[in-house]
Design an enzyme around this catalytic site. Structure first.
Site, PDB file in Angstrom:
ATOM      1  N   CYS A  11       0.933  -1.165   0.037  1.00 21.75           N
ATOM      2  CA  CYS A  11       0.057   0.171  -0.082  1.00 21.75           C
ATOM      3  C   CYS A  11       0.834   1.298  -0.082  1.00 21.75           C
ATOM      4  O   CYS A  11       0.431   2.257  -0.466  1.00 21.75           O
ATOM      5  CB  CYS A  11      -1.089  -0.065   1.094  1.00 21.75           C
ATOM      6  SG  CYS A  11      -0.148   0.093   2.822  1.00 21.75           S
ATOM      7  N   HIS A  19      -1.947   0.874   7.388  1.00 22.86           N
ATOM      8  CA  HIS A  19      -2.347   1.302   5.969  1.00 22.86           C
ATOM      9  C   HIS A  19      -2.180   2.576   5.455  1.00 22.86           C
ATOM     10  O   HIS A  19      -2.415   3.830   5.990  1.00 22.86           O
ATOM     11  CB  HIS A  19      -3.955   0.725   5.786  1.00 22.86           C
ATOM     12  CG  HIS A  19      -4.307   0.921   4.345  1.00 22.86           C
ATOM     13  ND1 HIS A  19      -3.640   0.089   3.312  1.00 22.86           N
ATOM     14  CD2 HIS A  19      -5.306   1.465   3.620  1.00 22.86           C
ATOM     15  CE1 HIS A  19      -4.100   0.208   2.011  1.00 22.86           C
ATOM     16  NE2 HIS A  19      -5.256   1.333   2.219  1.00 22.86           N
TER      17      HIS A  19
END
Length: 216
Positions: free
Chosen positions: A21, A123
């Site tokens: 990510c 994330h």
């Protein structure tokens, strides 16, 4: 290297693969699949800790899981700076016209197939403006999510930063960082930022900003 600026009808949106990510957030921010590669980020990890057998800046399994130091170094290699936003400040202090984009770090559940495991991960998400409107370019989304106008963005950021587990980073070109023109009033923010003018990227550790480095 300047960030591409497509129209809102053709926004580049990279989807989540493995634990990449951070790579997706960078490429979505620069609007190009070729802006950065996994190989380049792995090389940055090695340069940050060349003596470590197990590199602390990425997953030992080689799946990604890059930390904030890698993202900062990657941006610096393209002439950009990334500064941690002090959530004690209201985002209205930001001079949005001089800011290239944002990277948000949030907690997320860890899933194996369809099972959610009791593990907390991190994330990376990029936020950017296109034709005067801001979009959430989260790689876990099916499509970019419209946030809206500048006021809508500020409200979105306020809501996100109400959580102690979320952190916001402001991305800008180096000249903007040096002049602190990403702020409306510089004097209100002195000594309350991660200052990459005075500190190299490899010296800015996750522990400085109370982040957990693992991500998904």
């Amino acid at each position: 290297m300047k960030m591409n600026t497509p129209t809102s009808e053709c926004i580049y949106h990279e989807k989540q693969v493995r634990e990449l990510c951070a790579l997706h957030a960078l490429n979505n921010l620069f609007q190009s699949k070729d802006a950065f590669t996994k190989g380049e980020l792995d090389c940055i990890c090695h340069n940050l800790s060349p003596e470590n057998w197990i590199n602390p800046h990425k997953s030992m399994l080689g799946l990604g899981n890059y930390d904030v130091n890698v993202i900062m170094s990657a941006l610096q290699s393209r002439g950009y700076a990334m500064i941690w936003f002090d959530k004690r400040k209201d985002p209205s202090c930001l001079n949005l016209g001089n800011i290239a984009g944002f990277i948000l770090n949030i907690p997320t559940d860890y899933k194996f197939s369809f099972i959610t495991l009791p593990l907390k991960r991190r994330h990376w998400i990029s936020l950017r403006r296109f034709n005067g409107l801001y979009y959430n370019l989260d790689s876990k989304l099916d499509v970019p999510l419209l946030i809206g106008t500048e006021e809508a963005l500020l409200n979105f950021v306020r809501t996100e930063l109400d959580s102690k587990d979320k952190e916001l980073f402001v991305v800008m070109i180096n000249d903007v960082e040096k002049s602190q023109s990403w702020l409306k009033e510089k004097s209100n923010y002195d000594n309350k930022i991660v200052d990459s003018v005075n500190r190299d990227a490899e010296e800015v550790l996750i522990s400085d900003i109370n982040l957990i480095t693992t991500e998904l």
